[in-house]
Design an enzyme around this catalytic site. Sequence first.
Site, PDB file in Angstrom:
ATOM      1  N   CYS A 117      -2.514   8.258   6.089  1.00 29.63           N
ATOM      2  CA  CYS A 117      -2.505   7.855   4.680  1.00 29.63           C
ATOM      3  C   CYS A 117      -3.841   8.173   4.016  1.00 29.63           C
ATOM      4  CB  CYS A 117      -2.160   6.375   4.539  1.00 29.63           C
ATOM      5  SG  CYS A 117      -2.969   5.291   5.714  1.00 29.63           S
TER       6      CYS A 117
ATOM      7  N   GLU B 262       0.878  -1.174   0.000  1.00 31.56           N
ATOM      8  CA  GLU B 262       0.000   0.000   0.000  1.00 31.56           C
ATOM      9  C   GLU B 262       0.909   1.216   0.000  1.00 31.56           C
ATOM     10  OE1 GLU B 262      -2.873   2.740   2.721  1.00 31.56           O
ATOM     11  OE2 GLU B 262      -2.365   0.753   3.471  1.00 31.56           O
TER      12      GLU B 262
END
Length: 325
Positions: free
Chosen positions: A177, A143
């Site tokens: 994030c 990710e």
Amino acid sequence: CRYYAAAGRERMQSRPLPGPAGESNELRLGGRGVFACISPWNFPLAIFGGQVAAALVAGNAVVAKPAEQTPLVAFRAAQLMHEAGVPTDVLNLVLGDGESVGKALTTDPRVAGVAFTGSVATARAINRSLAARDAPIGVLIAETGGQNAMIVDSTALPEQVTDAVISSAFRSCGQRCSALRVLFLQAEVADSMIEMIAGAMRELVVGDPADPRTDIGPVIDAEQLALLVRHRAWLGKHARILHECALPHGLDGHFFAPVVAEISSIGDLAHENFGPILHVVRYEKHQLDAVIDAINATGYGLTMGLHTRLDGRVEHVARRARVGN
């Protein structure tokens, strides 16, 4: 296939699959071996624990390497997992920086796979390291960073938009994030929205996070601060600064003033800027599909926001936008 798992089983099995006469097919799922779990500093427990737990429950052993900035949280988490019954030879913790410890893990032929959360550049380096080994092809679950966007149309409630923007772009000092990076405002309401957002920013308190009155604390370290300062200088030359918070005198630490700046396109941004920086892009009503295409073209689809009171627009954006959340 119908899969099932039972306590004490090391594998999940299916019932036999039908095949041609005289042939029997069975699908069997099992652990791959040793997984290297490399987690970031901004969620030092949640992402660390999620990577480790996922690898363990799928039948793998784990060597976990947390970010060099947050070793103590990972150390305590590993202690608790061991106390809960995870064998010490199944879950191992190694501490250090990515250049030395991380590289040693991702180049080791005994590692069957890597779970990684962090920058795009590092993920690509890990991918190359795995491919270059004289070993079976390793699995990479990554990710990486990118531009989280929010679209606001002319039907949106200004107070609701402002609350959401301030919370997503600046809380946790923009170091999530999922934090908002690019705000798309429909041209008809852009000026009024910007004025309200700037007003809310004036009320933000930057300071010691141990003080309950503080809204915005420091960024993680000097390296991250330097990257943000560099991008702020770029904005001064290539964007229009709409509002910038003032930093109180006497702050001790790596503090960066939250700022909002107008740019012409999300494509102007070469990479994610991990901190309290919000970019604004105006769009015309008929350009909504072009906005969605521009967001999709960044290749990143973790989180996206939408403020509208039109159900049809919600369905349209949800159908076309390639995002997970």
